[in-house]
Motif scaffolding. Sequence first.
Motif, short mmCIF file in Angstrom:
data_model
loop_
_atom_site.label_atom_id
_atom_site.label_comp_id
_atom_site.label_asym_id
_atom_site.label_seq_id
_atom_site.Cartn_x
_atom_site.Cartn_y
_atom_site.Cartn_z
N ARG A 370 -65.87 -20.59 34.53
CA ARG A 370 -66.56 -19.60 33.70
C ARG A 370 -68.05 -19.53 33.94
O ARG A 370 -68.76 -18.81 33.23
N ARG A 375 -64.33 -14.55 37.84
CA ARG A 375 -63.46 -15.69 37.58
C ARG A 375 -62.02 -15.30 37.91
O ARG A 375 -61.57 -14.19 37.58
N ARG A 389 -66.88 -10.97 34.50
CA ARG A 389 -67.50 -11.54 33.30
C ARG A 389 -68.96 -11.09 33.12
O ARG A 389 -69.66 -11.57 32.23
#
Length: 489
Positions: A370, A375, A389
Motif C-alpha cells: 500500500r 497496488r 491508489r
Amino acid sequence: MHPETAGLAFGAGRSISWPPGVLPPLHDVCSVTRYTKPDWFDSIPENFNHFRGDKPVEEVQCIIPDMVGMSRGKAMPCEKFSPDTIYYLPDSLFYQTITGEYVEIDQIENQWMEKDIALHPDMSTACAAPWAEDVTLQVICDLKTRSGELVEVAPRNVLKRVISLYKEQGWRPVVAPELEFYLTKPNLDPNEPVEPPIGRTGRSASGRQSFSMVAVDEYGPVIDTIYDFAEAQGLNIDTMIQEGGAGQIELNLLHGDPLLLADEVFYFKRAIREAALKHNIFATFMAKPMRDEPGSAMHIHQSVVDIDTGANIFSDKTGGISSSFLHFIGGSQKHLLDVMPLLAPYANSYRRLNGRMSAPGNVEWSKDNRTTGLRIPICEPEARRVENRIIGIDTNPYLAIAASLAAGYLGMVNKVDPRPEATNEVWREGSVLPDGLAAALASFEVASDIRAVLGERFCTVFAAIKNAELTEFRREISPWEREHLMLNV
C-alpha cells in the motif's frame, strides 16, 4: 364538472370528473391530478416502485454531471416529463470554476453565444431521490449538440469515448471504486477548521480507529440513512468500514461497467451528503479536510476482459500474469503523471499526496503493497487487477475513471513495459507525483498522447478551468499567514 376536479387529465385531451370529496386512486403515477399511467413508467426500475409504494410521483429531475462532478439540470412536475422530450441547457455551464467564475477560453469560438446543448434522458439511470419530501425521480441525461453529436467536453461523454476505444480492440474494462469521505460537524465559517462530528456518546469522533465497529456505531444513524438511501436508489454497497481519520468512512462498490460505476459514484456522493444533513452533519469529499488527519481517496480497481470470451486478459491461459497486464501497468506509470489534474484536481488535493498518512507519492507498482501508487491485490487469476491508489475523492468520477483507463489503454496498445516491481516501502521514491497543481498542469498541457485519447477540446477547456482556479486560490490570504506573518515579520 365539480370545481375541485375540473381539468383532470384522462388520456389525450380528455378529462374525467370525480364525485365531490373523492380523489383518484393513489396508485396513479404522476400525482392525484393524473389518471393514466404514462407509457415510459414501465421502464422504471422495480426498486423505485417499491420505494414509492402507493404514493404518486410529484417531480422528475433531469440531471447531468458538470466538470466538478456535481449535479446540474432541470426539475419539473412529473406530468411535464417524457423521455422522448429533449431538454436544453447552455454550454457555458462547462466554462465555470469551482467558485462559479466563468473562464475566457481563447480556443472556443463564439464562446459567449452560450449555445444550447440537448439533454436526452437515459432511462436506464432512473432512480429515486429519497431525501426529497415528495416522491422524486432523478434521471441522468446524455448530452448532445443540437445536430446530434456528443458534447465533447461533457465528463460522461469523455468516459464513453475511452470505453469505445477499448471496445474497438475487443476489450471491456471493469472497475470497482472505493469511496472515502469524512463526516464532520457543520462548518459554517470557512475560516474555522473542520472538526469531527459528535457521536452518540457526546464525544467527538476519534481517529486512528481503522476498521473499528465501535467507531462506526458512534454515528450509526447516518450510516443507516445512507443504507436506506442506497436501497431506495437501487445502488449496491459491497462493504462499509471505519477508515483511519476521525469520522472518516470508506464505502466500497461492486465491480462492473465503468460508466455504470461512475453513475453510481455520482449518485452516491449526492445521497451521502443528503443523508448526513438529515442528522445535522456535513459529509465532505475534500481530499484533505483536516490538517492532522489522513486524506480521502477514491481507489479504483481495474481489470480488462475479452469481449468475446469474457476472460480476464490480465491472466494468461496458465493463470500467470500476461503481457497485457504488464503493459497496462507500464502505461499507467508513463501516463498517470500526465493526467494528474484529473486525479487530483485542486490545490488541496496535493496536501493528501505527501507520501505518508496512507497516501502514496509515486507511480511504482507492487503486489500487496500500500505504499505504491499501483497496488496489485492478492487474488485468483480470473480476478487479477490493478488498484490505482493515487486518485482523490474530490475528483469527478467520470474523468478519474476515464483518465486511469486511458493510461492503461495506451500502455497496452503501445506495449509499454513497466519498471521493475517495488519490493519494499517506497512512499516518495521512484517516479514521484508532482508537488502541486501547477506542475501537474504543466505536464497535462503538453501530453499529446493522452489528450488525443481524452479529446483535445475537452482537455483545452479543462486545463483553462484548472489554471483559473489555481489563480483564484493564489490570491487568497490564509489564516496561517494572518496568524504568523501579520505581527511577526
